[in-house]
Scaffold this motif. Structure first.
Motif, PDB file in Angstrom:
ATOM      1  N   LEU A  16       0.839  -1.198   0.000  1.00  0.00           N
ATOM      2  CA  LEU A  16       0.000   0.000   0.000  1.00  0.00           C
ATOM      3  C   LEU A  16       0.879   1.255   0.000  1.00  0.00           C
ATOM      4  O   LEU A  16       0.606   2.209  -0.728  1.00  0.00           O
ATOM      5  N   ASN A  17       1.941   1.219   0.792  1.00  0.00           N
ATOM      6  CA  ASN A  17       2.810   2.391   0.832  1.00  0.00           C
ATOM      7  C   ASN A  17       3.500   2.637  -0.502  1.00  0.00           C
ATOM      8  O   ASN A  17       3.568   3.760  -0.987  1.00  0.00           O
ATOM      9  N   ILE A  18       3.993   1.566  -1.104  1.00  0.00           N
ATOM     10  CA  ILE A  18       4.713   1.717  -2.376  1.00  0.00           C
ATOM     11  C   ILE A  18       3.760   2.166  -3.481  1.00  0.00           C
ATOM     12  O   ILE A  18       4.033   3.109  -4.221  1.00  0.00           O
TER      13      ILE A  18
ATOM     14  N   GLY B   8       0.716   3.447  -3.196  1.00  0.00           N
ATOM     15  CA  GLY B   8       0.099   4.742  -2.934  1.00  0.00           C
ATOM     16  C   GLY B   8       1.061   5.855  -3.294  1.00  0.00           C
ATOM     17  O   GLY B   8       0.697   6.836  -3.947  1.00  0.00           O
ATOM     18  N   ASP B   9       2.303   5.669  -2.888  1.00  0.00           N
ATOM     19  CA  ASP B   9       3.317   6.665  -3.197  1.00  0.00           C
ATOM     20  C   ASP B   9       3.471   6.832  -4.701  1.00  0.00           C
ATOM     21  O   ASP B   9       3.637   7.932  -5.206  1.00  0.00           O
TER      22      ASP B   9
ATOM     23  N   ALA C 135       1.230   6.511  -6.886  1.00  0.00           N
ATOM     24  CA  ALA C 135       0.044   7.077  -7.529  1.00  0.00           C
ATOM     25  C   ALA C 135      -0.178   8.532  -7.166  1.00  0.00           C
ATOM     26  O   ALA C 135      -1.053   9.176  -7.715  1.00  0.00           O
ATOM     27  N   LYS C 136       0.614   9.050  -6.233  1.00  0.00           N
ATOM     28  CA  LYS C 136       0.258  10.361  -5.676  1.00  0.00           C
ATOM     29  C   LYS C 136       0.416  11.503  -6.665  1.00  0.00           C
ATOM     30  O   LYS C 136      -0.133  12.583  -6.443  1.00  0.00           O
ATOM     31  N   TYR C 137       1.169  11.288  -7.743  1.00  0.00           N
ATOM     32  CA  TYR C 137       1.333  12.395  -8.692  1.00  0.00           C
ATOM     33  C   TYR C 137       0.133  12.560  -9.614  1.00  0.00           C
ATOM     34  O   TYR C 137       0.082  13.491 -10.400  1.00  0.00           O
TER      35      TYR C 137
ATOM     36  N   LYS D  24      -6.373   6.178  -3.689  1.00  0.00           N
ATOM     37  CA  LYS D  24      -5.701   6.313  -4.978  1.00  0.00           C
ATOM     38  C   LYS D  24      -4.449   5.453  -4.977  1.00  0.00           C
ATOM     39  O   LYS D  24      -3.486   5.754  -4.287  1.00  0.00           O
ATOM     40  N   VAL D  25      -4.495   4.369  -5.704  1.00  0.00           N
ATOM     41  CA  VAL D  25      -3.335   3.480  -5.750  1.00  0.00           C
ATOM     42  C   VAL D  25      -3.124   2.971  -7.167  1.00  0.00           C
ATOM     43  O   VAL D  25      -4.016   3.027  -8.006  1.00  0.00           O
TER      44      VAL D  25
END
Lengths: 278, 436
Positions: free
Chosen positions: B7-9, B11-12, B14-16, B57-58
């Motif tokens: 989730l962290n990877i 999510g990170d 997708a954040k852009y 958002k992922v």
């Protein structure tokens, strides 16, 4: 001798009070809502006014509601109720001032005019109540209790609990959940497709029933990764998400849980790149 | 790798993607399930950078086979890679939704294997959420460029909104920065979905299945390649008209990769430019402006000092000042400082009573700006004239004066060389720029 009208803090109670003011030709200087919690409105009581208690009567309230609907519209009645939920200091007197002008009948169009000075200020108050209600739809955070019920605590500035219940009923029609307004000691729980409004005498003990679990932790770490470091903007954050709400949002109130080890190699590459530029 | 790391990877990664809205869908909670759409959308929280978080958002996976210069997930980057299984992602979405953390799922993915294979995985997640778990929340599915029409169509049946990102506002630049992509491959799915949605809209039956009820959106990166604001607005106006886009997002370029084709990695994201572009976008969507009114060939860039509405008003002194008692709604909307809500209030209230300054103040009109563009009917006609060159300096926000430092080494006398003020020449700037 002017009076301080004491009533039971409900909208019907307030309408009954207005009804009695007209019926008995009372001279009002302020209203005192008998609440079990403190609001900013409480400070504004008139020391020299004589207290006068008015018992709530549904019939009188209904009669006044019909009169408002007739003279203005149902929308106006709803707007007045929304304003009333703001519980701000002197809101009762503002509404009374509007009703006085409405029933004076000097201007036949008064009930339809949204830009009379009394109405504009009511519209702005109603706007901020609705804004908080809308914000609350997103800011209720449920925790799962061991018995499978989802429990949330909220602490809104205005009394919006009743306004948001319908939304959650539509959203989780088959679940069982409860929302507690910690500040007002009011709660609603939903079980077997039925909604019950209750008073919660000891709201602080609610949270202990449903402690944060692994999904709360995951949500927190997901939330932390979503921020783009180059764009961090605390002022914007506080404007969008006022600090007074943070207490009940796990993503803001929970301590950082093992900072995620994230694309370190990207950071490394960036660092190298900036070194190269120098 | 456990689900939390994934989730962290992802999510990170997708954040852009800046698309955040959950609006436009009125889906009811399905029988035996949970979740509904809320037509104006709900923001659930805001991240530390002030962007709202409404959907989970992922990316489904960040193991991309493409090598786009601007993207953090490109093949040549050495970053941790992860891929969800559909089950993990569905479980996560449902648990988050039950706790009211999110409004639904925003699912995108890096291209793994082939575009069709990737798209099938995304659809599988959406389909299972809808059909097995009776999930009525919001689903935003990315259309993977190059996926077949059959799959795009299927995605539209389960998703509320779909999007294909154009990313770079000119075809040439796009092909330069993303060798595997071109405009044709991006427009094709957009057009396909827009046409299908129109067909479904024509069939108004209550029982006809929903097809992308919340329409499409797209996003473009601002400041990665040298395009003008006019180009960007022209492109987005086209999207609103032709592809019936619901939103066009702008994303100020955040350098994530060191690449000789891109601005240097230390560049700051152009936040002010992005903000001005969004203001212009709002003018097009809610204030009935055309893109060519906001900018033209002579002024291809938005003014950093003034918002586009003021800029337009100053360029058209012939329309102002206006009389609020009689002006059209469209014209009142164009007065700087008056928003949609105030304009509606003015129009509905003015038949009953005269609108005066005290009313405007209570309504929330920004008189600081509006006062130059409206007049009271008591003002004699010969005084009703707008002088843009006099008003402009009054509207520009004054820079904050700093406290002088007592122990500063700088001499207080004027420096020997006065640097030329660097500001973009605009039509109404006074001929003599006073050195500030």
């Amino acid at each position: 001798m002017s009076l301080a009208i004491h009533y039971d803090s409900s909208f019907d109670g307030f309408l009954t009070a207005v009804f009695e003011i007209y019926r008995q030709h009372l001279d009002v200087s302020c209203f005192v809502a008998e609440r079990s919690y403190e609001t900013e409105g409480d400070a504004a009581t008139d020391l020299f006014a004589q207290p006068f208690h008015i018992e709530t009567s549904e019939q009188s309230a209904e009669r006044l509601k019909r009169a408002i609907e007739k003279m203005a519209s149902l929308d106006v009645l709803k707007l007045l109720e929304t304003c009333f939920r703001s519980e701000t200091a002197g809101i009762e007197m503002n509404i009374l001032a509007y009703l006085r002008k409405l029933f004076a009948g000097l201007d036949p169009n008064y009930g339809r005019n949204p830009t009379s000075l009394e109405m504009i200020s009511l519209i702005t108050i109603a706007r901020s109540v609705r804004r908080e209600m809308d914000a609350m739809l997103g800011m209720v955070r449920f925790n799962k209790a061991p018995d499978g019920m989802y429990i949330a605590e909220i602490e809104p500035k205005y009394d919006v609990l009743e306004m948001i219940v319908g939304h959650f009923r539509g959203r989780y029609p088959n679940g069982s959940w409860a929302i507690v307004d910690v500040k007002r000691g009011l709660g609603v729980y939903y079980e077997n497709r039925r909604t019950h409004f209750v008073t919660v005498p000891d709201p602080s003990s609610i949270a202990a029933h449903a402690p944060p679990d692994q999904f709360t932790q995951m949500w927190k770490s997901y939330y932390d990764t979503m921020a783009i470091k180059e764009r961090i903007n605390p002022r914007l954050l506080r404007r969008c998400l006022p600090v007074r709400y943070w207490k009940h949002l796990p993503e803001r109130s929970l301590g950082t849980v093992s900072t995620p080890q994230l694309p370190s190699s990207v950071a490394k590459e960036n660092a190298f790149a900036s070194l190269r530029l120098k | 790798m456990d689900i939390r790391d994934k989730l962290n990877i992802l999510g990170d990664a997708a954040k852009y993607d800046v698309s955040c809205s959950s609006s436009g869908s009125k889906r009811q909670s399905p029988k035996g399930g949970m979740g509904c759409g809320y037509s104006s959308g709900i923001c659930h929280t805001w991240s530390a950078d002030g962007r709202c978080i409404s959907l989970l958002k992922v990316l489904f996976s960040n193991a991309c086979k493409y090598d786009c210069a601007y993207c953090v997930n490109r093949r040549s980057n050495d970053i941790p890679r992860a891929t969800f299984t559909p089950k993990e992602l569905i479980n996560l979405t449902l648990e988050f939704y039950r706790r009211n953390y999110i409004e639904g799922l925003f699912l995108s993915s890096a291209v793994i294997g082939s575009p069709d294979y990737t798209m099938e995985l995304l659809i599988k997640v959406a389909k299972e959420l809808r059909l097995v778990h009776h999930f009525g929340g919001y689903i935003h599915l990315k259309a993977i460029p190059g996926a077949s029409s059959r799959l795009l169509f299927e995605a539209g049946l389960y998703a509320d909104r779909s999007s294909v990102n154009i990313e770079i506002p000119s075809d040439k630049q796009l092909q330069y920065l993303a060798p595997e992509k071109n405009y044709a491959s991006i427009y094709r799915p957009m057009n396909f979905l827009a046409e299908r949605k129109l067909e479904y809209k024509a069939d108004k039956s209550k029982y006809s299945p929903k097809f992308l009820p919340a329409g499409q959106s797209t996003q473009m990166i601002v400041g990665a390649s040298g395009e003008t604001d006019l180009q960007i607005l022209t492109l987005s106006a086209g999207f609103y008209k032709q592809q019936q886009m619901k939103r066009v997002y702008f994303s100020g370029y955040v350098p994530v990769n060191a690449d000789k084709r891109l601005p240097v990695i230390t560049t700051k994201p152009p936040l002010l430019r992005e903000h001005r572009l969004y203001q212009a976008d709002w003018l097009m969507r809610f204030y009935k402006f055309e893109y060519n009114e906001i900018l033209d060939e002579k002024n291809p860039f938005l003014d950093p000092d003034l918002d586009p509405k003021v800029m337009w008003a100053l360029r058209h002194p012939e329309f102002f000042p206006i009389d609020l008692q009689t002006a059209d709604y469209e014209m009142i909307l164009r007065v700087p400082g008056i928003g949609v809500k105030s304009a509606q209030l003015i129009v509905s209230g003015r038949r009953y009573s005269k609108i005066r300054l005290q009313h405007l103040k209570k309504m929330g009109v920004v008189l600081k700006r509006a006062k130059y563009f409206i007049y009271d009917s008591d003002v004699p006609p010969e005084l009703r004239k707008l002088y843009p060159e006099m008003i402009r300096p009054l509207l520009v926000a004054k820079p904050k004066s700093d406290q002088l430092d007592l122990f500063d080494n700088m001499p207080l006398a004027l420096p020997a060389t006065i640097s030329q003020p660097v500001s973009q020449p605009t039509m109404f700037q006074p001929a003599l720029t006073s050195s500030s």
